[in-house]
Design an enzyme around this catalytic site. Structure first.
Site, mmCIF file in Angstrom:
data_model
loop_
_atom_site.group_PDB
_atom_site.id
_atom_site.type_symbol
_atom_site.label_atom_id
_atom_site.label_comp_id
_atom_site.label_asym_id
_atom_site.label_seq_id
_atom_site.Cartn_x
_atom_site.Cartn_y
_atom_site.Cartn_z
ATOM 1 N N THR A 45 1.312 -1.593 0.165
ATOM 2 C CA THR A 45 0.070 -0.259 0.018
ATOM 3 C C THR A 45 0.804 1.133 -0.044
ATOM 4 O O THR A 45 0.565 2.271 -0.374
ATOM 5 C CB THR A 45 -0.801 -0.071 1.405
ATOM 6 O OG1 THR A 45 -0.056 -0.382 2.321
ATOM 7 C CG2 THR A 45 -1.740 -0.900 1.763
ATOM 8 N N ASP A 46 1.925 1.506 0.522
ATOM 9 C CA ASP A 46 2.662 2.469 0.494
ATOM 10 C C ASP A 46 3.605 3.067 -0.518
ATOM 11 O O ASP A 46 4.057 4.371 -0.739
ATOM 12 C CB ASP A 46 4.269 2.172 1.532
ATOM 13 C CG ASP A 46 4.997 1.346 0.950
ATOM 14 O OD1 ASP A 46 5.169 0.452 -0.225
ATOM 15 O OD2 ASP A 46 6.696 1.503 1.433
ATOM 16 N N SER A 77 31.989 -2.429 7.457
ATOM 17 C CA SER A 77 30.360 -3.689 8.367
ATOM 18 C C SER A 77 31.271 -4.686 9.579
ATOM 19 O O SER A 77 31.248 -5.331 8.242
ATOM 20 C CB SER A 77 29.288 -3.603 7.916
ATOM 21 O OG SER A 77 28.566 -4.668 8.095
ATOM 22 N N ALA A 133 15.108 -10.830 4.988
ATOM 23 C CA ALA A 133 14.223 -11.907 5.653
ATOM 24 C C ALA A 133 13.129 -10.595 5.731
ATOM 25 O O ALA A 133 12.574 -11.170 5.861
ATOM 26 C CB ALA A 133 14.586 -11.962 6.814
ATOM 27 N N LEU A 135 12.517 -7.858 6.900
ATOM 28 C CA LEU A 135 12.563 -7.100 8.042
ATOM 29 C C LEU A 135 13.735 -5.978 8.020
ATOM 30 O O LEU A 135 13.419 -4.899 9.534
ATOM 31 C CB LEU A 135 13.599 -8.279 8.584
ATOM 32 C CG LEU A 135 12.240 -9.524 9.032
ATOM 33 C CD1 LEU A 135 12.898 -10.395 10.448
ATOM 34 C CD2 LEU A 135 11.512 -9.244 9.752
ATOM 35 N N SER A 138 18.382 -3.350 5.280
ATOM 36 C CA SER A 138 19.226 -2.208 4.730
ATOM 37 C C SER A 138 18.324 -0.979 5.385
ATOM 38 O O SER A 138 18.831 0.108 5.138
ATOM 39 C CB SER A 138 18.180 -1.900 3.554
ATOM 40 O OG SER A 138 16.792 -2.464 2.673
ATOM 41 N N GLU A 170 17.858 4.833 -1.160
ATOM 42 C CA GLU A 170 17.891 3.921 -1.783
ATOM 43 C C GLU A 170 17.380 3.698 -3.008
ATOM 44 O O GLU A 170 17.533 2.329 -4.089
ATOM 45 C CB GLU A 170 16.110 2.692 -0.420
ATOM 46 C CG GLU A 170 16.639 0.859 -0.991
ATOM 47 C CD GLU A 170 16.471 0.486 -0.003
ATOM 48 O OE1 GLU A 170 16.465 0.673 1.640
ATOM 49 O OE2 GLU A 170 15.856 -0.936 -0.086
ATOM 50 N N ASP A 182 9.607 1.369 5.295
ATOM 51 C CA ASP A 182 10.746 1.358 6.193
ATOM 52 C C ASP A 182 11.200 2.054 6.538
ATOM 53 O O ASP A 182 11.556 1.663 8.193
ATOM 54 C CB ASP A 182 11.557 0.226 5.176
ATOM 55 C CG ASP A 182 10.887 -1.090 4.045
ATOM 56 O OD1 ASP A 182 10.055 -0.932 4.706
ATOM 57 O OD2 ASP A 182 11.162 -1.879 3.226
HETATM 58 P P1 ADP Z 1 16.291 -6.430 4.217
HETATM 59 O O1 ADP Z 1 16.117 -4.647 3.913
HETATM 60 O O2 ADP Z 1 14.701 -6.833 3.539
HETATM 61 O O3 ADP Z 1 16.444 -6.742 5.003
HETATM 62 P P2 ADP Z 1 17.330 -6.001 1.172
HETATM 63 O O4 ADP Z 1 18.101 -6.898 0.494
HETATM 64 O O5 ADP Z 1 15.967 -4.724 1.044
HETATM 65 O O6 ADP Z 1 16.742 -7.196 2.375
HETATM 66 O O7 ADP Z 1 18.888 -5.627 1.929
HETATM 67 C C1 ADP Z 1 19.998 -6.342 2.311
HETATM 68 C C2 ADP Z 1 20.928 -5.498 1.551
HETATM 69 O O8 ADP Z 1 21.487 -4.864 2.620
HETATM 70 C C3 ADP Z 1 21.721 -6.647 1.605
HETATM 71 O O9 ADP Z 1 22.182 -7.961 0.801
HETATM 72 C C4 ADP Z 1 23.239 -5.702 2.016
HETATM 73 O O10 ADP Z 1 23.672 -4.638 0.709
HETATM 74 C C5 ADP Z 1 23.112 -4.320 3.173
HETATM 75 N N1 ADP Z 1 22.694 -4.889 4.801
HETATM 76 C C6 ADP Z 1 22.348 -4.776 6.003
HETATM 77 N N2 ADP Z 1 22.509 -5.113 7.067
HETATM 78 C C7 ADP Z 1 23.542 -5.384 6.933
HETATM 79 C C8 ADP Z 1 24.536 -5.235 7.189
HETATM 80 N N3 ADP Z 1 25.077 -6.009 8.692
HETATM 81 N N4 ADP Z 1 26.137 -5.150 6.882
HETATM 82 C C9 ADP Z 1 25.939 -4.682 5.326
HETATM 83 N N5 ADP Z 1 25.419 -4.777 4.799
HETATM 84 C C10 ADP Z 1 24.036 -4.647 5.500
HETATM 85 MG MG MG Z 2 15.395 -3.914 2.591
#
Ligand code: ADP
Ligand code: MG
Length: 397
Positions: A45-46, A77, A133, A135, A138, A170, A182
């Site tokens: 919906t967003d 990271s 996941a 959640l 990102s 993003e 998000d």
């Molecule tokens: P979601 O936001 O649902 O978890 P996304 O595909 O939008 O999935 O984002 C995941 C991506 O964000 C990862 O592939 C990585 O590039 C980045 N990311 C998330 N957490 C970390 C982390 N702790 N360290 C480095 N990159 C991260």
């Molecule tokens: Mg994401």
């Protein structure tokens, strides 16, 4: 990428300070945290100017950050094998391939593109939000970076303003066409509440969501699968929604009141719009209505009655929007068969996570049943944990 499933360890402020000092030779100017989220109701919906209702998870990204004056950005990271990534802030290019670092670098780019005088930073991040996941790992990364720079550079931006900049990072820098939910959830959620958010004007209300006081629990079931279909399908659903809004002569599907849904569907059929467009319109308009119904139930203190609304939302995502998958469907049907009050997939679908609303007393049985059902189906073991409505982004030290 390390999959960090628990809330222990990586989220600790002390750990990131020590690591920051080891990496960069001096302590950070401060430490900030921003959470992942689950969305209770209101899915897809967003990007239709509609309503959503996320809550922050206890899982969070923590960042130790210091300013620099030499136009250099150094990013690290704890959760990736790669070492420190060094970038020049004047050379940041949207969609240049910098891997995970594109998320925090995109925030610096978005801040500078908006005219904010950010002259560089050293950043060390560690996150307990499971990645990929559904959640919002990102958004946690983006929002924690944005908040840290906002504080350090004295930019005076509000939570919603930071969320919009993080979304821009993003969308335009990383190149993922996500809506605003998000980042708003990570920036603006508060402990003990769900966030009722109007994604058109970003007006919001914190709705008390005290599960424990009512003997209830919200479980997150991370199916640990992500089907490749997902990326193109998200764009296709988005295009179908936009086609529906155009055909109905409204700015966005949020402008179709629920009472007018049958008439709107008739008009779309008469105009020769595809079945896919009609299904998407039915999902979005009915899910906006499910947000309203859920809000009314929460305001009345009747959290249990929200269960069937969640389950209806799953049926709509599965049958109309068609963004579920066998693992999510199995999690939902098994939870309901084990006595849960309601369950649905949450996030973009095609894998990722489901949520389950259950009596606290039935939570163990629900968890066991889902785990066993996944084992019987030879699926990857799911990760199941409670979602307690946690604080949004904030400074830790
Ligand atoms: P979601 O936001 O649902 O978890 P996304 O595909 O939008 O999935 O984002 C995941 C991506 O964000 C990862 O592939 C990585 O590039 C980045 N990311 C998330 N957490 C970390 C982390 N702790 N360290 C480095 N990159 C991260
Ligand atoms: Mg994401």
């Amino acid at each position: 990428m390390k999959q960090s499933g628990g809330v222990e360890g990586a989220g600790s402020a002390v750990g990131v300070v020590d690591e920051f000092r080891r990496l960069y030779g001096a302590g950070p100017e401060g430490v900030w945290a921003a959470p992942g989220r689950v969305n209770l109701i209101g899915e897809y919906t967003d990007f239709n100017d509609g309503f959503v209702m996320p809550l922050a998870l206890p899982h969070r990204a923590v960042a130790a950050v210091s300013r620099r004056t030499d136009r250099i950005l150094r990013l690290h990271s704890a959760d990736v094998a790669e070492g420190v990534v060094q970038l020049g802030i004047d050379a940041l290019e949207p969609r240049s391939d910098t891997g995970w670092a594109a998320y925090p670098a995109g925030v610096v780019w978005a801040l500078r593109a908006a005219g904010h005088p950010v002259t560089g930073a050293d950043v060390h991040l560690a996150s307990t939000v499971p990645t990929g996941a559904g959640l919002s790992s990102s958004a946690a990364l983006e929002v924690v970076t944005a908040l840290a720079l906002n504080d350090l550079y004295g930019l005076g931006l509000t939570g919603p303003e930071l969320a919009v900049l993080a979304q821009r990072a993003e969308n335009e820098f990383v190149g993922v066409p996500c809506g605003i939910m998000d980042q708003m959830a990570s920036a603006c959620c508060t402990e003990g509440h769900a966030l009722h958010l109007d994604t058109r004007d970003l007006s919001q209300r914190q709705v008390p969501f005290d599960l424990a006081a009512q003997g209830l629990r919200l479980l997150v079931v991370d199916t640990r699968v992500k089907h490749a279909l997902g990326d193109g399908a998200y764009a296709a659903r988005r295009a179908a929604c936009e086609a529906g809004a155009r055909a109905l002569g409204v700015r966005a599907l949020r402008d179709i009141p629920y009472a007018q849904l049958p008439a709107a569907l008739d008009r779309l059929a008469a105009a020769g719009e595809s079945e896919e467009v009609r299904r998407c319109v039915r999902h979005v308009v009915s899910d906006d209505h499910r947000v309203e119904r859920t809000i009314a139930l929460l305001d009345a203190g009747d959290l249990r009655a929200a269960g069937p609304v969640l389950t209806e939302g799953h049926a709509s995502l599965r049958d109309d929007l068609r963004v579920s998958c066998p693992e999510l469907d199995l999690a939902v049907t098994t939870a309901l068969a084990a006595g849960a009050l309601g369950a649905r997939m949450t996030g973009g679908g095609f894998g990722g996570s489901a949520i389950v609303l259950t009596e606290e007393s039935a939570a163990d049985q629900v968890t066991k049943s889902i785990t066993e059902a996944f084992a019987s189906a030879s699926y990857t073991p799911p990760r199941i944990f409670p979602a307690t409505p946690s604080p949004g982004a904030r400074r830790l030290s």
